[in-house]
Scaffold this motif. Structure first.
Motif, short mmCIF file in Angstrom:
data_model
loop_
_atom_site.label_atom_id
_atom_site.label_comp_id
_atom_site.label_asym_id
_atom_site.label_seq_id
_atom_site.Cartn_x
_atom_site.Cartn_y
_atom_site.Cartn_z
N GLU A 34 -48.50 39.88 57.78
CA GLU A 34 -48.69 38.43 57.92
C GLU A 34 -47.30 37.79 57.94
O GLU A 34 -46.52 37.96 57.02
CB GLU A 34 -49.47 37.89 56.73
N ASN A 66 -49.78 44.43 54.75
CA ASN A 66 -51.09 45.02 54.38
C ASN A 66 -51.11 46.45 54.88
O ASN A 66 -50.96 46.69 56.08
CB ASN A 66 -52.22 44.22 55.02
N ASP A 70 -59.18 39.92 45.45
CA ASP A 70 -58.17 39.31 46.30
C ASP A 70 -57.65 37.98 45.77
O ASP A 70 -57.00 37.24 46.47
CB ASP A 70 -58.73 39.12 47.71
N SER A 100 -52.66 50.57 54.68
CA SER A 100 -53.71 51.51 54.28
C SER A 100 -53.46 52.86 54.95
O SER A 100 -52.60 52.98 55.82
CB SER A 100 -55.09 50.97 54.68
N LYS A 149 -57.16 48.22 50.99
CA LYS A 149 -55.76 48.29 51.43
C LYS A 149 -54.89 47.72 50.32
O LYS A 149 -55.40 47.05 49.41
CB LYS A 149 -55.58 47.47 52.70
N PRO A 189 -51.44 39.40 62.83
CA PRO A 189 -52.12 40.19 63.84
C PRO A 189 -53.20 41.05 63.20
O PRO A 189 -53.23 41.19 61.97
CB PRO A 189 -51.00 41.09 64.36
N ILE A 190 -54.04 41.66 64.01
CA ILE A 190 -54.95 42.68 63.48
C ILE A 190 -54.14 43.94 63.24
O ILE A 190 -53.25 44.27 64.04
CB ILE A 190 -56.07 42.95 64.50
N TYR A 191 -54.43 44.64 62.16
CA TYR A 191 -53.59 45.78 61.78
C TYR A 191 -53.67 46.91 62.80
O TYR A 191 -54.66 47.06 63.51
CB TYR A 191 -53.97 46.29 60.40
N GLU A 218 -51.60 45.23 49.57
CA GLU A 218 -50.80 44.18 50.19
C GLU A 218 -49.47 44.12 49.46
O GLU A 218 -49.40 43.68 48.31
CB GLU A 218 -51.57 42.85 50.08
N ARG A 261 -64.68 42.95 47.70
CA ARG A 261 -63.35 42.59 48.14
C ARG A 261 -62.91 41.26 47.55
O ARG A 261 -61.79 41.10 47.11
CB ARG A 261 -63.35 42.49 49.66
N GLY A 291 -50.91 45.64 58.75
CA GLY A 291 -51.10 44.31 59.34
C GLY A 291 -50.13 43.38 58.63
O GLY A 291 -50.32 43.08 57.46
P1 ADP Z 1 -55.75 37.73 53.65
O1 ADP Z 1 -56.78 37.26 52.71
O2 ADP Z 1 -54.60 38.35 52.93
O3 ADP Z 1 -55.32 36.71 54.66
P2 ADP Z 1 -56.94 39.39 55.78
O4 ADP Z 1 -58.20 40.16 55.68
O5 ADP Z 1 -56.92 38.24 56.69
O6 ADP Z 1 -56.47 38.99 54.34
O7 ADP Z 1 -55.85 40.43 56.21
C1 ADP Z 1 -54.55 40.15 56.37
C2 ADP Z 1 -53.97 41.27 57.20
O8 ADP Z 1 -54.42 42.53 56.71
C3 ADP Z 1 -54.38 41.24 58.67
O9 ADP Z 1 -53.24 41.54 59.44
C4 ADP Z 1 -55.39 42.35 58.75
O10 ADP Z 1 -55.50 42.89 60.04
C5 ADP Z 1 -54.80 43.33 57.78
N1 ADP Z 1 -55.75 44.37 57.36
C6 ADP Z 1 -57.08 44.28 57.19
N2 ADP Z 1 -57.60 45.49 56.87
C7 ADP Z 1 -56.57 46.37 56.84
C8 ADP Z 1 -56.45 47.76 56.59
N3 ADP Z 1 -57.49 48.50 56.29
N4 ADP Z 1 -55.22 48.30 56.65
C9 ADP Z 1 -54.15 47.57 56.95
N5 ADP Z 1 -54.20 46.27 57.19
C10 ADP Z 1 -55.38 45.66 57.15
#
Ligand code: ADP
Ligand code: MG
Length: 698
Positions: A193, A322, A432, A324, A445, A274-276, A447, A428, A191
């Motif tokens: 950003e 991001n 973070d 995984s 995951k 976007p969603i990953y 980042e 989590r 995913g």
């Molecule tokens: P942040 O706190 O960094 O903004 P988010 O949970 O919003 O964290 O996630 C940011 C990005 O990570 C999004 O694109 C999300 O879809 C992606 N993401 C969440 N879970 C996973 C995963 N298991 N593997 C890969 N990417 C992921």
């Protein structure tokens, strides 16, 4: 009113469309190709092509293109229409399986880094059925890989797909060891950003630096920057909100899971996430997203800047990758599990990443290296150029306990023995918080935060996948022969932690003390610029790993290294030329005009009031005149260095010359010009200022 679910994916030849438009046999055969990489026979290819064409034509498409990602960093397409003459003078719309599967663009204008001799200028594009075809600008776009006639990759998708295969191969060996027989394949997901700036188009068009290079090469600090912290997550202004709404709609139609949007730290800076999804699709989607972002901006009288450092003095833009690893059965292998057994597996994959990042720091660093990104890394707004991993205190304590065979001092105070105890649950939120780490574990995951906003995410992920595949290969080699898996696993994990814990750092990555510790005490590499890191691609350690996993061949590595350095040289050379041009044709004449008006004003004053001092005019003219001399001299020096650069034959030498001579000469030209801007009356300044650009969109 149409709702999102009505039009989401409406321009994508996705599973729904395939199911509805293909016969059961063709669908099953295509599905096998998509899921398992099985070969597609001609009959099936023809049926798929025909269904794709009918669908595309029904949506208004007239053309098709093989859509690919050459090493220029952007996507390429060459359109062919579907039309074919019928004997009676009409045309019919045609598209064959052959045209779907393979294209033969004249590849001679794409960078090849010496891979393609001119006598074999043709390259070919090959359909990637794992990424759905889509319609853009009335054209059916077919995601493809791009290779030379000899089969060497000339693009970013091919090595990415190969790296995903390598990781799949090794991860499957590990899962078998844990008795997992039901998993068919392992894939990485990403995913990304995406950060960007939005500025007014009219203002953009008045600045040659933005037009030619995507960033400002001059510009004094405005009275207000980002110091008030009032932009981050702030209320989105109406014009920006309208842009975002329009952008989301376009992305959704293309099946891109645009999810999160907010203002970023710098004024005029925003983010979209976007969603990953599966890595190669995420990569295609991110390339498309960047393209659509710029297109939609134009419709709103805006320009979307994807450059890593459009403005000095405020944050630049990055891209957080991001990442995984998950099985086709939906298990995230980087997620701590419920049982000791699952956790042993989790810890092994965690170790694989830790070791990979330590062993291949340089590959990760160079995978994000561009002239633009060099301005961010280590500039107290983005992670430093030193790669390290943030795990958070809790997980670090758990690993410490395992490493030292000591009790874990968490809530449960239990001795950590693999295969015996359940790991504590990781919150989590507690993992973070650190925003300064280049590579942070965020619960399930990692980042990777070093990517520049304009980078294709393919490069970072191909290195990451390959490096982790290599750790897993070593583990599988060891464990497959073990008599007692549990104790072998325990010893292995302990050893990996002992050997690689230097890469783990939970403190402030922006702190100078860390860079000192990292480089002097821990021996981590600090490759500050693109010319510093790019040649490392060819180091024996790196090349042999990438070749052994069949991600690259040696000629491909040579060509990549050359192309990346060439891109660096070309970008900075354009910047240098633009600066010299702006200084001579715009900045110096503007200051001179102002100084001339000042002196006429002083002369008029003296005529009206004999004996008047005119101290203000005199002092200002003196200062401006000194600056004019400095600017002229610095522009002259820069011009000479540009000529010297032309004489340098080797690309490595040229890149080093740019780092050591051209970039400092550019900085020396900018300083007096920016100072002169602060002294020159606004109406004389030849282009919009930082204040205009950063606060001009409402
Ligand atoms: P942040 O706190 O960094 O903004 P988010 O949970 O919003 O964290 O996630 C940011 C990005 O990570 C999004 O694109 C999300 O879809 C992606 N993401 C969440 N879970 C996973 C995963 N298991 N593997 C890969 N990417 C992921
Ligand atoms: Mg994030």
């Amino acid at each position: 009113m149409k709702t999102v679910s009505d039009y989401f994916g409406s321009l994508v030849f996705d599973d729904r469309v395939m199911k509805a438009n293909l016969s059961a046999e063709v669908y099953a055969s295509l599905k096998k190709t998509i899921d398992e990489g099985a070969r597609l026979d001609t009959g099936v290819a023809n049926a798929v092509a025909s269904a794709m064409k009918d669908w595309a034509v029904s949506k208004g498409a007239t053309h098709f293109t093989h859509w690919f990602q050459p090493l220029t960093g952007i996507t390429a397409e060459k359109h062919d229409s579907f039309i074919s003459p019928a004997p009676d003078g009409r045309v019919i719309m045609e598209f064959s399986g052959k045209e779907l599967i393979k294209g033969e663009p004249d590849a001679s204008s794409f960078p090849s880094g010496g891979l393609r001799a001119t006598f074999e200028a043709r390259g070919y594009t090959a359909w990637d059925p794992t990424s759905y075809a889509f319609i853009k600008d009335k054209t059916l776009c077919i995601p493809t890989a791009f290779c030379s006639y000899g089969g060497e990759a000339l693009d970013k998708k091919t090595p990415l797909l190969r790296s995903m295969q390598a990781l799949n191969r090794q991860a499957m060996r590990i899962l078998k060891l844990f008795g997992n027989e039901s998993v068919k394949c392992v894939r990485t997901s990403v995913g990304p950003e995406q950060e960007y700036f939005l500025i007014d188009k009219e203002m953009f068009q008045k600045r040659k630096d933005l037009i030619f290079t995507g960033r400002t090469l001059f510009g004094a600090k405005p009275p207000k920057g980002q110091e008030m912290d009032d932009h981050y997550f702030g209320v989105i202004k109406p014009r920006v909100a309208a842009y975002m709404a329009d952008l989301n709609e376009e992305l959704w139609k293309l099946g891109i899971l645009a999810k999160t949007e907010h203002n970023e730290v710098a004024p005029a800076q925003h983010e979209l996430a976007p969603i990953y999804t599966t890595t190669n699709i995420a990569t295609d989607h991110n390339q498309l997203t960047m393209e659509i972002m710029q297109k939609v901006a134009a419709r709103h009288g805006l320009v979307c800047l994807l450059h890593e450092k459009p403005f000095a003095g405020v944050n630049g833009s990055g891209k957080h990758n991001n990442w995984s690893i998950a099985t086709d059965t939906g298990v995230n292998l980087l997620s701590p599990g419920e049982t000791p057994h699952e956790n042993a597996q989790f810890l092994l994959f965690l170790c694989a990443v830790i070791q990979a990042v330590d062993d291949y720091q340089d590959l990760l660093r160079l995978s994000v290296a561009t002239a633009g990104n060099d301005h961010r890394l280590g500039a107290n707004e983005a992670p430093p150029a030193v790669v390290s991993i943030f795990l958070g205190d809790e997980l670090t304590a758990v690993l410490d306990a395992i490493e030292k065979d000591e009790p874990y001092n968490g809530a449960e105070k239990t001795q950590m023995k693999l295969g015996v105890h359940v790991l504590p649950r990781f919150q989590r939120d507690t993992t973070d918080r650190n925003r300064t780490s280049p590579f942070a574990f965020t619960g399930n995951k990692f980042e990777f935060r070093m990517l520049g906003s304009s980078n294709s995410i393919a490069c970072a992920n191909m290195m990451l996948n390959s490096a982790v595949a290599e750790s897993l290969r070593q583990y599988a080699d060891k464990l497959e022969g073990a008599e007692d898996l549990n104790s072998a696993l325990h010893d292995l994990i302990q050893q990996v932690l002992r050997d690689h814990k230097r890469i783990i750092f939970n403190g402030n990555g922006y702190d100078d003390a860390w860079i000192k510790e990292a480089t002097e005490k821990r021996g981590l590499s600090n490759l500050r610029t693109t010319p510093d890191c790019m040649p490392r691609l060819l180091d024996e350690k790196n090349a042999s790993m990438l070749i052994s996993h069949k991600v690259f061949s040696m000629p491909e590595l040579h060509s990549r290294c050359e192309i990346m350095l060439e891109n660096y040289c070309k970008s900075v050379n354009i910047e240098a030329l633009t600066m010299a041009d702006m200084a001579k044709k715009e900045i110096l004449p503007a200051i001179e005009a102002y100084a001339a008006d000042l002196s006429s004003a002083a002369a008029a004053k003296k005529a009206a009031v004999p004996g008047v001092a005119c101290g203000y005019e005199t002092r200002l003219i003196q200062r401006l005149s000194a600056l004019v001399d400095q600017i002229d001299e610095a522009a002259e020096t820069l011009g000479q260095k540009i000529i010297q650069l032309k004489m340098i034959a080797g690309v490595t030498e040229a890149a080093n010359f740019i780092r050591d001579e051209i970039l400092p000469a550019m900085a020396a030209l900018r300083a007096p010009a920016d100072e002169a801007e602060t002294l020159t009356a606004a109406k004389y300044w030849p282009f919009p200022t930082y204040g205009d650009l950063l606060f001009g969109v409402n």
